[in-house]
Scaffold this active site. Structure first.
Site, PDB file in Angstrom:
ATOM      1  N   ASP A   1      31.243  43.679  41.511  1.00 50.01           N
ATOM      2  CA  ASP A   1      30.435  43.577  40.388  1.00 50.01           C
ATOM      3  C   ASP A   1      31.575  42.071  39.585  1.00 50.01           C
ATOM      4  O   ASP A   1      32.503  42.211  39.548  1.00 50.01           O
ATOM      5  CB  ASP A   1      30.677  44.559  39.228  1.00 50.01           C
ATOM      6  CG  ASP A   1      29.610  44.262  38.089  1.00 50.01           C
ATOM      7  OD1 ASP A   1      28.619  43.789  38.271  1.00 50.01           O
ATOM      8  OD2 ASP A   1      30.503  43.897  36.946  1.00 50.01           O
TER       9      ASP A   1
ATOM     10  N   TYR B   1      33.020  34.873  34.418  1.00 47.44           N
ATOM     11  CA  TYR B   1      34.526  35.432  34.599  1.00 47.44           C
ATOM     12  C   TYR B   1      35.243  34.603  35.115  1.00 47.44           C
ATOM     13  O   TYR B   1      34.815  33.898  36.121  1.00 47.44           O
ATOM     14  CB  TYR B   1      34.116  36.792  35.413  1.00 47.44           C
ATOM     15  CG  TYR B   1      33.842  37.871  35.019  1.00 47.44           C
ATOM     16  CD1 TYR B   1      33.330  38.138  33.580  1.00 47.44           C
ATOM     17  CD2 TYR B   1      33.253  39.080  35.808  1.00 47.44           C
ATOM     18  CE1 TYR B   1      32.889  39.307  33.245  1.00 47.44           C
ATOM     19  CE2 TYR B   1      32.574  40.054  35.574  1.00 47.44           C
ATOM     20  CZ  TYR B   1      32.325  40.121  34.087  1.00 47.44           C
ATOM     21  OH  TYR B   1      31.623  41.442  33.665  1.00 47.44           O
TER      22      TYR B   1
ATOM     23  N   HIS C   1      23.021  39.423  31.694  1.00 46.56           N
ATOM     24  CA  HIS C   1      24.361  39.740  31.338  1.00 46.56           C
ATOM     25  C   HIS C   1      24.257  40.175  29.747  1.00 46.56           C
ATOM     26  O   HIS C   1      25.104  41.056  29.265  1.00 46.56           O
ATOM     27  CB  HIS C   1      25.432  38.638  31.351  1.00 46.56           C
ATOM     28  CG  HIS C   1      26.729  39.221  31.238  1.00 46.56           C
ATOM     29  ND1 HIS C   1      27.874  38.419  31.636  1.00 46.56           N
ATOM     30  CD2 HIS C   1      27.353  40.373  30.962  1.00 46.56           C
ATOM     31  CE1 HIS C   1      28.977  38.976  31.646  1.00 46.56           C
ATOM     32  NE2 HIS C   1      28.585  40.340  30.954  1.00 46.56           N
TER      33      HIS C   1
ATOM     34  N   ASN D   1      23.660  45.156  28.908  1.00 44.24           N
ATOM     35  CA  ASN D   1      23.882  45.137  27.462  1.00 44.24           C
ATOM     36  C   ASN D   1      22.604  44.956  26.854  1.00 44.24           C
ATOM     37  O   ASN D   1      22.564  44.347  25.803  1.00 44.24           O
ATOM     38  CB  ASN D   1      24.970  44.228  27.017  1.00 44.24           C
ATOM     39  CG  ASN D   1      26.202  44.280  27.773  1.00 44.24           C
ATOM     40  OD1 ASN D   1      26.843  45.436  27.340  1.00 44.24           O
ATOM     41  ND2 ASN D   1      26.492  43.480  28.349  1.00 44.24           N
TER      42      ASN D   1
END
Length: 313
Positions: A41, A46, A127, A158
């Site tokens: 993941d 990131y 995301h 989310n």
């Protein structure tokens, strides 16, 4: 819970290329695959907050480099990545965070594929929400990528359950691939009720999410399930929002169950999630973390253990 495609332990790669150096990340990835792990993941953002460049992409680049260095690895692992949060202007978040417009989604995945060095991802996540864009546009864009085969499945991280169900209805209307997976924050300990967590953008798993997943056969992934090492390390205390009597009760039962099963606290937490049909994402910076987590897949909690934990919570 009836679900689609249970994955077991998912390797979280958020810190690869920033806090975890590439060579150490390679060792973690090798250990994960050697131990039977499959799912990785990551996200296109990131980890911009730890990168001097002020933008994301480091984690995906490290995974891409590892895939190039390990011929055949792409056929062994499955990759999940996310679009929505990457800053389009360095050091400017959330002001410049990409949204969920059709163009942002297409561009975001295209860049992710380039960094990963692959022609598809096995799961593409939204995301976070973007209510500035019509949900129908977002759903259509995800469906387009699924139809092209560049995203084999699509999911929502989310997002509240009602928005996911609305998106699935829109997908049916458009005759495109619907979101079939949820990713939310969940762990054995819980913050004080009605108290927001400090981490921006985190959304807690709710009974409504589990009800939706059970009814519709959706996969559920959880993040921050090991509370950043707080279960195992005295030098990493739980956040202040977890300072309440319920936490003390849960930790006492957790210690009892771990002792009875000759397991670690972390392993019991992971096994508890598995019994609920939830696939936990485990971030790892050392091979020992991977080995501990994968061993939890073999740990079986009895109904009596679950009842004691439920009573403490």
């Amino acid at each position: 819970m009836g679900r689609m495609n249970s994955t077991g332990i998912v390797l979280g790669t958020m810190d690869f290329g920033t806090r975890v150096a590439p060579d150490q990340a390679f060792a973690v990835l090798d250990a994960f695959v050697a131990g039977g792990g499959t799912w990785l993941d990551t996200a296109n953002c990131y980890s911009f907050w730890n990168d001097p460049a002020g933008v994301g992409g480091a984690s995906e680049r490290v995974i891409g480099a590892w895939l190039r260095a390990r011929p055949g690895a792409r056929d062994t692992v499955r990759i999940a990545t996310k679009v929505r949060q990457n800053p389009l202007v360095p050091h400017s978040w959330p002001a410049s965070a990409e949204g969920l417009s059709a163009r942002a989604i297409r561009d975001g995945l295209e860049e992710s594929l380039r960094r990963l060095g692959t022609d598809r991802v096995d799961l593409l996540w939204a995301h976070a929400e973007d209510r500035s864009v019509p949900l129908a546009e977002t759903v259509g864009a995800f469906g387009e990528l699924a139809a092209k085969g560049t995203a084999l499945r699509v999911g929502a991280a989310n997002h509240p359950a009602w928005r996911v169900e609305r998106a699935r209805a829109l997908a049916r209307e458009q005759d495109v691939e619907p979101w079939s997976a949820l990713q939310l924050r969940h762990s054995l300990v819980q913050p004080r009720p009605l108290t927001p967590v400090a981490e921006a953008g985190h959304r807690m798993l709710t009974p409504d999410d589990l009800d939706l997943a059970r009814t519709e056969g959706l996969a559920v992934w959880s993040y921050s399930s090991l509370m950043w090492g707080a279960y195992a390390r005295a030098d990493r205390p739980l956040p202040a929002t977890y300072d309440h009597p319920g936490t003390s009760r849960v930790l006492a039962v957790l210690d009892d169950v771990a002792a009875e099963l000759s397991a670690t606290r972390n392993q019991v937490v992971l096994a508890w999630l598995a019994r609920q049909g939830i696939d936990p994402i485990v971030g790892a910076s050392r091979t020992a973390h991977v080995e501990e987590a994968l061993a939890a897949d073999r740990l079986r909690l009895a109904d009596a253990h679950l009842a004691r934990i439920a009573e403490a919570r």
